[in-house]
Design an enzyme around this catalytic site. Structure first.
Site, mmCIF file in Angstrom:
data_model
loop_
_atom_site.group_PDB
_atom_site.id
_atom_site.type_symbol
_atom_site.label_atom_id
_atom_site.label_comp_id
_atom_site.label_asym_id
_atom_site.label_seq_id
_atom_site.Cartn_x
_atom_site.Cartn_y
_atom_site.Cartn_z
ATOM 1 N N GLY A 46 0.850 -1.199 0.000
ATOM 2 C CA GLY A 46 0.000 0.000 0.000
ATOM 3 C C GLY A 46 0.875 1.235 0.000
ATOM 4 C CB ALA A 47 2.223 3.504 1.704
ATOM 5 C CG MET A 48 8.622 0.891 1.812
ATOM 6 S SD MET A 48 8.450 -0.247 3.202
ATOM 7 C CE MET A 48 9.972 0.090 4.084
ATOM 8 C CG HIS A 69 0.603 3.217 8.687
ATOM 9 N ND1 HIS A 69 0.002 2.291 9.505
ATOM 10 C CD2 HIS A 69 1.717 2.606 8.194
ATOM 11 C CE1 HIS A 69 0.727 1.177 9.517
ATOM 12 N NE2 HIS A 69 1.767 1.345 8.729
ATOM 13 C CD GLU A 70 3.530 3.763 5.051
ATOM 14 O OE1 GLU A 70 4.688 3.467 5.392
ATOM 15 O OE2 GLU A 70 2.606 2.928 5.005
ATOM 16 C CG HIS A 123 6.275 3.088 9.778
ATOM 17 N ND1 HIS A 123 6.439 2.136 10.750
ATOM 18 C CD2 HIS A 123 5.318 2.602 8.940
ATOM 19 C CE1 HIS A 123 5.625 1.123 10.505
ATOM 20 N NE2 HIS A 123 4.926 1.374 9.412
#
Length: 843
Positions: free
Chosen positions: A250-252, A286-287, A290
């Site tokens: 989805g994303a990183m 969310h990303e 992180h």
């Protein structure tokens, strides 16, 4: 298990890459300086053709082992050493390592080169000790077949360009899997945070500049929020967000250069549903969570993946709630994360949140979104509720100070938070972290006394091994303890307690703890008699727990059916979400085109009719957020009900917008398309929608088409859709699962999709194998199958594959999921269908 880092500890990489898009060849040289603790050392490589290895400028012999993904060599002595490795590597199309994304601008085909290194794909780009603990600094230098107007970006700012080589500033100490770069023609927009961090959003030029505004704003405010909440500055000069047209995750969270699927980053500010905005905002938050939790402090090994993902999954809601309080984003947490975790975690054989892994395929397999993300974040919501935000922030600040630029394990987090809160948090939380599953707490009045007992809850066959949890009960009576650690507790005389409280007895108020409640008949009736006084989350929870108890055979599904009517006119979107989840689950008990299915459609009509009348088909100016989010549930129900007025209304909306379907209001567009495909299907319509699908750069319109088109009742058209599965010019591999699931869920297309996956499994493995998404093709299949015949076919096809690394647990669990569904339908269908027809007759 020995790790490469035990014998060789890199501290600086100098990575030079020359990438030729034409020949799809990467020519590289990597210099690794580090501490050799043994004379026998190895570094990771995958798909690299190594031509030369030098140790301190002297050529040495080496061996490459493709199975183990390493290069082994012997050093003359231990101590500080520099390796220089020359190699070539392919530019792959696997969406792992360094790879091209494909897109079109004005009918012209283009490429954007990007990276995806998590979990173990950095070794496909350059030789390295590809383990989270092996943190080092990186100097990146990139050369490519550059054309005018192209941009290159990376984790750190570019410092110089010399002879066509782009040199980037030295990174901070970081793990290999967080390195990222990209180049090609890009659209971009920038802003700066209060503390001076430069924020940028990048996409291909297929997107309009205005599509970058929303993500830019969310990214800026998220970084500002986290700097304040964590009381720890963002440690890099910039934070780039990049939308890649081909992206399997989805994303990183690559440090300083976060990569996303286009559908999770860019959006049209003039026509996007609130649901889509919430999705994009939570993914960005969310990303960026992180950047501290995962990047600044990283798990020591992949078994503590939850440390990264569970935490970021909770923080995305904490952040978005602070940025957009009107959205009530925690309601989305209840309908998505809580629901997914409770369903998945009730199957015997599920992984625990903390799980041992070693091999790359095993590592990819633990990214179970319902466990490591959803259950893990529920677990941390319990922690937050237990200790409060002040202790949470104080504990996190201490955690970041103790481990910044280093690695940590789960116990380090519990220590930091427990000390801040003054409680033994590890003792409570390890029962949730180390054990799979969750308890059902039975509340009953025994001999006049209110009694609670806990036992593991299963959907389907489950082996009870006597697990106990430390359960934060969150009861509404003073006699309820904060934590239930025993198998059974007696709270006291029920009548007295009830009189003191003046309200029905309830547990898990707020639905923040990871358990469900089974009330005895008298207690449940007391709650139901007062259900209209409950807040929306409590009403959702009531429906959620009854649904799960019915799935777990602890009550009959037929007893839940008569309750649906009392929630049908709720104005709360979370209540509607829970209501239609229960109603949707009744579909499994009916056969296509049967009298029972006809009755069920009538039930859906009765549930939705008033709401459709109240809300209408088109969004209204200034309507409430609840109304915006409720409309999709009731329109979907009306279409399933084959409500004539709704079918006509949707068709007329289609007709008046057919020259420009993307302009239909985004909130209802998928339902207009679905109605058209289901009730006015034609080859011409299929061609038009497929054409729009390949031409549009609007991710949400693409998604609407992929959901709607497979709903056609026409088998010939369904066969044409399946024919496109392997044509990446039409359906990109990253989007294939949605198309597969759509046709499989259609009774007229199920055989086609099921035959395709069995006949072309090898193609699927070659295309998306080695990717976290691969095993989810099995998951979506098990989510649909419900007959003894399909169960037999599923077992026959997948059981021979049970020892495939990364698929074992999925195949075992999904077999149980179908078995429990088949047996539930067999035992309950008669009673459920009778209850449905009574509901229709009486309402």
């Amino acid at each position: 298990m020995t790790r490469l880092y035990d014998s060789f500890q890199p501290n600086l990489y100098k990575v030079y890459l020359d990438i030729d898009r034409g020949s799809k060849i990467i020519t590289g040289q990597t210099k690794i300086s580090g501490l050799a603790k043994s004379t026998q050392i190895a570094v990771n490589q995958k798909f690299l053709k190594v031509s030369d290895v030098l140790v301190d400028d002297k050529r040495v012999p080496f061996t490459s082992d493709d199975e183990e993904e390493i290069i082994s060599l012997e050093l003359p002595q231990t101590g500080e050493t520099t390796l220089t490795i020359d190699y070539t590597a392919p530019l792959t199309d696997s969406m792992m390592g360094i790879y091209p994304s494909y897109y079109q601008v004005d009918g012209q085909k283009k490429q954007l080169i990007g990276t995806q290194f998590e979990t173990t794909a950095a070794r496909q780009a350059f030789p390295c000790v590809d383990e989270p603990e092996a943190k080092a600094n990186f100097d990146l230098a990139i050369k490519f077949d550059e054309k005018p107007g192209e941009t290159v970006i990376a984790n750190m700012p570019e410092v110089e360009v010399s002879d066509g080589v782009h040199y980037f500033d030295r990174t901070v100490k970081m793990s290999t899997y967080l390195i990222a770069f990209a180049f090609g023609e890009m659209e971009s927009k920038f802003t700066t945070t209060k503390s001076g961090v430069k924020i940028g959003v990048f996409s291909t030029k297929a997107h309009d500049q205005k599509e970058l505004d929303f993500p830019l704003d969310i990214a800026k405010r998220s970084i500002e929020f986290y700097e304040d909440f964590y009381q720890t500055p963002y440690p890099l000069p910039h934070s780039w967000q990049l939308a890649l047209p081909d992206f399997s995750a989805g994303a990183m969270e690559n440090w300083g250069l976060v990569t996303y699927r286009e559908a999770y980053l860019v959006l049209d500010p003039d026509n996007t549903s609130l649901e889509k905005k919430e999705l994009v905002a939570t993914v960005i938050a969310h990303e960026l969570a992180h950047q501290w939790f995962g990047d600044l402090v990283t798990m020591k090994w992949w078994d503590d993946l939850w440390l990264n993902e569970s935490f970021a999954n909770m923080m995305e809601y904490v952040a978005v709630d602070a940025l957009e309080p009107d959205w009530h984003i925690w309601e989305l947490f209840q309908t998505s994360e809580a629901s997914a975790a409770l369903q998945r975690d009730a199957t015997d054989g599920v992984q625990s949140v903390h799980v041992q892994v070693e091999k790359p395929a095993e590592i990819d397999a633990i990214f179970d979104s319902a466990i490591v993300y959803a259950k893990g974040s529920r677990m941390l919501v319990m922690v937050r509720s237990l200790i409060g935000d002040d202790a949470l922030r104080k504990g996190l600040k201490a955690y970041f100070e103790a481990h910044h630029y280093g690695n940590a394990s789960g116990s380090d987090l519990w220590d930091a938070l427990g000390q801040a809160a003054g409680i033994d948090l590890a003792k409570i939380m390890n029962t949730w972290l180390e054990q799979p599953g969750y308890p059902v707490v039975k509340a009953s009045v025994v001999d006049g006394k209110l009694t609670l007992s806990q036992q593991q809850f299963f959907i389907g066959e489950g082996k009870d091994v006597g697990r106990l949890w430390q359960i934060p009960l969150n009861g509404n009576y003073d006699a309820v303890p904060q934590i239930m650690a025993d198998r059974e507790i007696v709270l006291g005389n029920y009548n007295e307690l009830c009189q003191q409280a003046g309200a029905p007895f309830r547990l898990n108020v707020g639905n923040e703890s990871h358990f469900i409640v089974k009330y005895d008949e008298a207690l449940l009736n007391d709650i139901l008699d007062n259900s209209d006084t409950l807040d929306p989350i409590s009403q959702l929870q009531l429906l959620q727990d009854l649904r799960l108890l019915a799935e777990g055979r602890q009550i009959s599904y037929s007893s839940v059916v008569p309750l649906l009517g009392r929630f049908a006119n709720s104005k709360s979107n979370v209540v509607n979400a829970a209501l239609y989840q229960v109603a949707g689950n009744l579909k499994k008990f009916v056969a296509p085109d049967s009298t029972e299915e006809n009755d069920l459609r009538k039930l859906f009509d009765k549930l939705s009719a008033e709401q459709v009348k109240r809300l209408g088909w088109t969004p209204k100016y200034n309507e409430s957020i609840d109304d915006q989010l409720t409309r999709p549930y009731v329109l979907n129900a009306a279409l399933y009900a084959k409500n004539k007025d709704s079918i006509t209304e949707a068709h007329s909306l289609f007709e008046s917008n057919k020259e420009n379907l993307v302009a239909l209001p985004a909130d209802i567009r998928v339902y207009v398309l679905a109605n058209e495909v289901q009730n006015y299907s034609s080859l011409e319509l299929l061609k038009k929608l497929f054409n729009d699908y390949t031409q549009t750069s609007d991710g949400s319109y693409k998604s609407d088409i992929s959901l709607a088109l497979p709903m056609t009742p026409d088998k010939d058209l369904l066969a044409k859709i399946v024919d496109q599965y392997e044509n990446s010019e039409v359906i990109k591999p990253q989007d294939l699962r949605a198309w597969y699931r759509g046709v499989l869920a259609n009774d007229n297309g199920q055989q086609l999709a099921w035959d395709w996956i069995r006949n072309d499994w090898q193609w699927l493995e070659d295309t998306v194998g080695g990717d976290m998404e691969f095993s989810t093709f099995i998951t979506v299949t098990s989510g649909i199958f419900k007959t003894p015949q399909r169960l037999d076919e599923f077992k026959k096809f997948f059981e021979p594959k049970i020892n495939t690394p990364g698929l074992t647990r999925e195949i075992q669990m999904d077999t149980k999921v179908i078995e429990s569904r088949v047996s539930l339908i067999e035992d309950e269908k008669e009673a459920v269908n009778k209850a449905v027809s009574l509901f229709v007759f009486n309402n």
